[in-house]
Design an enzyme around this catalytic site. Structure first.
Site, PDB file in Angstrom:
ATOM      1  N   VAL A  44     -38.772  25.551 116.162  1.00 46.43           N
ATOM      2  CA  VAL A  44     -37.807  25.366 114.895  1.00 46.43           C
ATOM      3  C   VAL A  44     -37.804  24.242 114.350  1.00 46.43           C
ATOM      4  CG1 VAL A  44     -35.558  25.883 114.133  1.00 46.43           C
ATOM      5  CG2 VAL A  44     -36.553  27.433 115.679  1.00 46.43           C
ATOM      6  N   CYS A  45     -37.576  23.109 115.123  1.00 49.59           N
ATOM      7  CA  CYS A  45     -37.507  21.581 114.709  1.00 49.59           C
ATOM      8  C   CYS A  45     -38.902  21.269 114.020  1.00 49.59           C
ATOM      9  CB  CYS A  45     -37.246  20.745 115.995  1.00 49.59           C
ATOM     10  SG  CYS A  45     -35.970  21.045 116.791  1.00 49.59           S
ATOM     11  N   THR A  46     -40.000  21.770 114.599  1.00 49.77           N
ATOM     12  CA  THR A  46     -41.055  21.179 114.016  1.00 49.77           C
ATOM     13  C   THR A  46     -41.402  21.925 112.626  1.00 49.77           C
ATOM     14  OG1 THR A  46     -42.330  21.228 115.896  1.00 49.77           O
ATOM     15  CG2 THR A  46     -43.925  21.624 114.229  1.00 49.77           C
TER      16      THR A  46
END
Length: 211
Positions: A44-46
């Site tokens: 998700v952070c990517t």
């Protein structure tokens, strides 16, 4: 005490993938979006950091600098940035703070122990040029943020700082705005020459003043 809207945010100096950053010096006379993510090399952070890179021209148009943060170290950030650039077809063009000692995370209340005592949650801080906190939103780790919403709020803040208006539900730049309740209707008609529509004495709309 948790940071609250209107508070002057604390300054800090912390390592990043582009060298040490002192918040106040780095911000200069710009607005700042400071946002934390749980960890490098996570899915998700990517996608989030890739989206922010794509939106950097929009932030720059609004005189906003962007600063990401996690508790990973500098070398982790540098390696992960290559993955973001590859998978999201972007070039990460803003700094990522390496808050390995959790100094900034604790200063800003980004670690919520009942969610995870070791990682930062997805927190967003919007800070104005006077170093005052104007917005904070916290998301759960499983939910990626909507950065178009962050831009929308910045548009609202910058507009309402300059004019005696507020922005209604789901407002977007260019749409009608609400006349401040403190302004009598007759005065409002003079103040807003594009016209004032009175729905109720306390609910009056006018075209966006700067459009």
């Amino acid at each position: 005490m948790a940071l609250q809207l209107g508070d002057v945010v604390p300054n800090f100096t912390q390592a990043s993938n582009v060298g040490d950053i002192n918040l106040y010096d780095w911000a200069g006379d710009s607005w700042v979006v400071l946002f934390s993510h749980p960890a490098d090399y996570t899915p998700v952070c990517t996608t989030e950091l890739g989206e922010v890179a794509k939106l950097m021209p929009e932030f720059e148009k609004r005189n906003v600098k962007v600063l990401a943060l996690s508790v990973d170290d500098v070398e982790s950030h540098k390696g992960w940035i290559n993955d973001i650039n590859e998978t999201q077809n972007v070039t990460v063009n803003y700094p990522i703070l390496a808050d390995a000692d959790k100094k900034v995370s604790n200063l800003y209340g980004m670690i919520h122990p009942n969610a995870n005592p070791n990682l930062t949650v997805r927190t967003v801080f919007v800070i104005d040029p006077e170093r005052k906190l104007r917005l904070t939103i916290t998301y759960p780790p499983s939910t990626g943020r909507n950065f178009e919403e962050i831009l929308r709020v910045i548009d609202s803040l910058q507009l309402t700082d300059k004019y005696s208006v507020a922005t209604p539900v789901n407002w977007k730049d260019g749409e009608d705005v609400v006349v401040a309740p403190s302004i009598p209707t007759e005065e409002a008609k003079q103040k807003f020459p594009k016209g004032v529509t009175e729905i109720k004495p306390y609910l009056r709309l006018t075209p966006q003043p700067n459009k």
